[in-house]
Design a protein around this motif. Sequence first.
Motif, PDB file in Angstrom:
ATOM      1  N   ILE A  26       0.848  -1.188   0.000  1.00 19.19           N
ATOM      2  CA  ILE A  26       0.000   0.000   0.000  1.00 19.19           C
ATOM      3  C   ILE A  26       0.885   1.240   0.000  1.00 19.19           C
ATOM      4  CG2 ILE A  26      -0.213   0.088   2.529  1.00 19.19           C
ATOM      5  CD1 ILE A  26      -3.127   1.020   2.102  1.00 19.19           C
ATOM      6  N   SER A  27       0.467   2.240  -0.751  1.00 29.74           N
ATOM      7  CA  SER A  27       1.218   3.490  -0.802  1.00 29.74           C
ATOM      8  C   SER A  27       0.246   4.636  -1.051  1.00 29.74           C
ATOM      9  CB  SER A  27       2.277   3.448  -1.910  1.00 29.74           C
ATOM     10  OG  SER A  27       1.672   3.279  -3.179  1.00 29.74           O
ATOM     11  N   ARG A  28       0.722   5.849  -0.842  1.00 27.58           N
ATOM     12  CA  ARG A  28      -0.153   6.994  -1.073  1.00 27.58           C
ATOM     13  C   ARG A  28       0.620   8.126  -1.724  1.00 27.58           C
ATOM     14  NH1 ARG A  28      -2.418   8.743   4.673  1.00 27.58           N
ATOM     15  NH2 ARG A  28      -3.425  10.371   3.433  1.00 27.58           N
ATOM     16  N   ASP A  29      -0.086   8.875  -2.552  1.00 29.97           N
ATOM     17  CA  ASP A  29       0.453  10.068  -3.186  1.00 29.97           C
ATOM     18  C   ASP A  29      -0.357  11.237  -2.639  1.00 29.97           C
ATOM     19  OD1 ASP A  29       1.020  12.241  -4.847  1.00 29.97           O
ATOM     20  OD2 ASP A  29       1.354  10.964  -6.589  1.00 29.97           O
ATOM     21  N   ASN A  30       0.206  11.952  -1.679  1.00 25.89           N
ATOM     22  CA  ASN A  30      -0.539  13.023  -1.027  1.00 25.89           C
ATOM     23  C   ASN A  30      -0.890  14.144  -1.988  1.00 25.89           C
ATOM     24  OD1 ASN A  30      -0.562  11.768   1.512  1.00 25.89           O
ATOM     25  ND2 ASN A  30       1.474  12.556   1.999  1.00 25.89           N
ATOM     26  N   ALA A  31      -0.046  14.387  -2.969  1.00 29.78           N
ATOM     27  CA  ALA A  31      -0.310  15.462  -3.932  1.00 29.78           C
ATOM     28  C   ALA A  31      -1.544  15.149  -4.778  1.00 29.78           C
ATOM     29  CB  ALA A  31       0.899  15.675  -4.825  1.00 29.78           C
ATOM     30  N   LYS A  32      -1.783  13.863  -5.002  1.00 27.49           N
ATOM     31  CA  LYS A  32      -2.928  13.447  -5.820  1.00 27.49           C
ATOM     32  C   LYS A  32      -4.087  12.949  -4.974  1.00 27.49           C
ATOM     33  CE  LYS A  32      -0.168  12.099  -9.846  1.00 27.49           C
ATOM     34  NZ  LYS A  32       0.166  10.997 -10.800  1.00 27.49           N
ATOM     35  N   ASN A  33      -3.916  12.960  -3.651  1.00 30.68           N
ATOM     36  CA  ASN A  33      -4.954  12.451  -2.745  1.00 30.68           C
ATOM     37  C   ASN A  33      -5.397  11.051  -3.149  1.00 30.68           C
ATOM     38  OD1 ASN A  33      -5.058  14.945  -1.286  1.00 30.68           O
ATOM     39  ND2 ASN A  33      -6.265  15.789  -2.957  1.00 30.68           N
ATOM     40  N   THR A  34      -4.410  10.233  -3.457  1.00 30.19           N
ATOM     41  CA  THR A  34      -4.691   8.898  -3.984  1.00 30.19           C
ATOM     42  C   THR A  34      -3.902   7.849  -3.200  1.00 30.19           C
ATOM     43  OG1 THR A  34      -5.136   9.767  -6.189  1.00 30.19           O
ATOM     44  CG2 THR A  34      -4.605   7.432  -6.029  1.00 30.19           C
ATOM     45  N   VAL A  35      -4.555   6.736  -2.948  1.00 29.79           N
ATOM     46  CA  VAL A  35      -3.919   5.588  -2.307  1.00 29.79           C
ATOM     47  C   VAL A  35      -3.902   4.440  -3.309  1.00 29.79           C
ATOM     48  CG1 VAL A  35      -4.163   3.861  -0.492  1.00 29.79           C
ATOM     49  CG2 VAL A  35      -4.551   6.231   0.030  1.00 29.79           C
ATOM     50  N   TYR A  36      -2.815   3.700  -3.304  1.00 32.63           N
ATOM     51  CA  TYR A  36      -2.642   2.595  -4.236  1.00 32.63           C
ATOM     52  C   TYR A  36      -2.489   1.282  -3.479  1.00 32.63           C
ATOM     53  CZ  TYR A  36      -1.445   6.532  -7.249  1.00 32.63           C
ATOM     54  OH  TYR A  36      -1.462   7.716  -7.932  1.00 32.63           O
ATOM     55  N   LEU A  37      -2.863   0.206  -4.129  1.00 34.29           N
ATOM     56  CA  LEU A  37      -2.594  -1.131  -3.608  1.00 34.29           C
ATOM     57  C   LEU A  37      -1.994  -1.940  -4.753  1.00 34.29           C
ATOM     58  CD1 LEU A  37      -2.873  -2.970  -1.091  1.00 34.29           C
ATOM     59  CD2 LEU A  37      -4.966  -3.862  -2.152  1.00 34.29           C
ATOM     60  N   GLN A  38      -0.693  -2.174  -4.655  1.00 30.71           N
ATOM     61  CA  GLN A  38      -0.011  -3.018  -5.635  1.00 30.71           C
ATOM     62  C   GLN A  38      -0.129  -4.460  -5.173  1.00 30.71           C
ATOM     63  OE1 GLN A  38       1.574  -2.224  -8.634  1.00 30.71           O
ATOM     64  NE2 GLN A  38       1.700  -4.444  -8.868  1.00 30.71           N
ATOM     65  N   MET A  39      -0.717  -5.288  -6.011  1.00 26.73           N
ATOM     66  CA  MET A  39      -0.962  -6.677  -5.652  1.00 26.73           C
ATOM     67  C   MET A  39      -0.172  -7.583  -6.595  1.00 26.73           C
ATOM     68  SD  MET A  39      -5.067  -6.537  -4.893  1.00 26.73           S
ATOM     69  CE  MET A  39      -5.493  -6.270  -6.603  1.00 26.73           C
ATOM     70  N   ASN A  40       0.765  -8.318  -6.044  1.00 31.85           N
ATOM     71  CA  ASN A  40       1.588  -9.249  -6.825  1.00 31.85           C
ATOM     72  C   ASN A  40       1.322 -10.679  -6.376  1.00 31.85           C
ATOM     73  OD1 ASN A  40       2.822  -6.999  -8.079  1.00 31.85           O
ATOM     74  ND2 ASN A  40       4.395  -6.893  -6.479  1.00 31.85           N
ATOM     75  N   SER A  41       1.755 -11.617  -7.202  1.00 26.55           N
ATOM     76  CA  SER A  41       1.611 -13.047  -6.877  1.00 26.55           C
ATOM     77  C   SER A  41       0.191 -13.371  -6.441  1.00 26.55           C
ATOM     78  CB  SER A  41       2.603 -13.438  -5.779  1.00 26.55           C
ATOM     79  OG  SER A  41       3.934 -13.163  -6.176  1.00 26.55           O
ATOM     80  N   LEU A  42      -0.771 -12.894  -7.214  1.00 24.29           N
ATOM     81  CA  LEU A  42      -2.174 -13.066  -6.838  1.00 24.29           C
ATOM     82  C   LEU A  42      -2.588 -14.527  -6.842  1.00 24.29           C
ATOM     83  CD1 LEU A  42      -3.549  -9.938  -8.640  1.00 24.29           C
ATOM     84  CD2 LEU A  42      -3.958 -10.477  -6.240  1.00 24.29           C
TER      85      LEU A  42
END
Length: 115
Positions: free
Chosen positions: A69-85
């Motif tokens: 999980i990560s966030r870009d405060n400038a874009k007010n966006t949170v990401y969830l990178q999911m690998n090895s699903l």
Amino acid sequence: QVQLVESGGGLVQPGGSLRLSCAASGSIFGINVMGWYRQAPGKQRELVAVIIRGGSTNYADSVKGRFTISRDNAKNTVYLQMNSLKPEDTAVYLCNARKASVPYWGQGTQVTVSS
């Protein structure tokens, strides 16, 4: 009010990757925690990952080492990178934001892991 809009779900084969995004808008000042939950058919909603304003993160044991999980405060966006699903990762993924202990939810995005 806080509005959350998720994107990035879809169908992926086992072992594949997806990146989910959650864009926050509205009264976003004061949001101190954002995270991802998931709910599979017939199962309770469960925490996947959270990120606190200072950057600390926490993950469910089932996704540790595979999801980030990560966030870009400038874009007010949170990401969830999911690998090895895995097939057991199949669920509706919902973005969550907490402001003054009030939870806000997105509409969810479907992730299906299947061959």
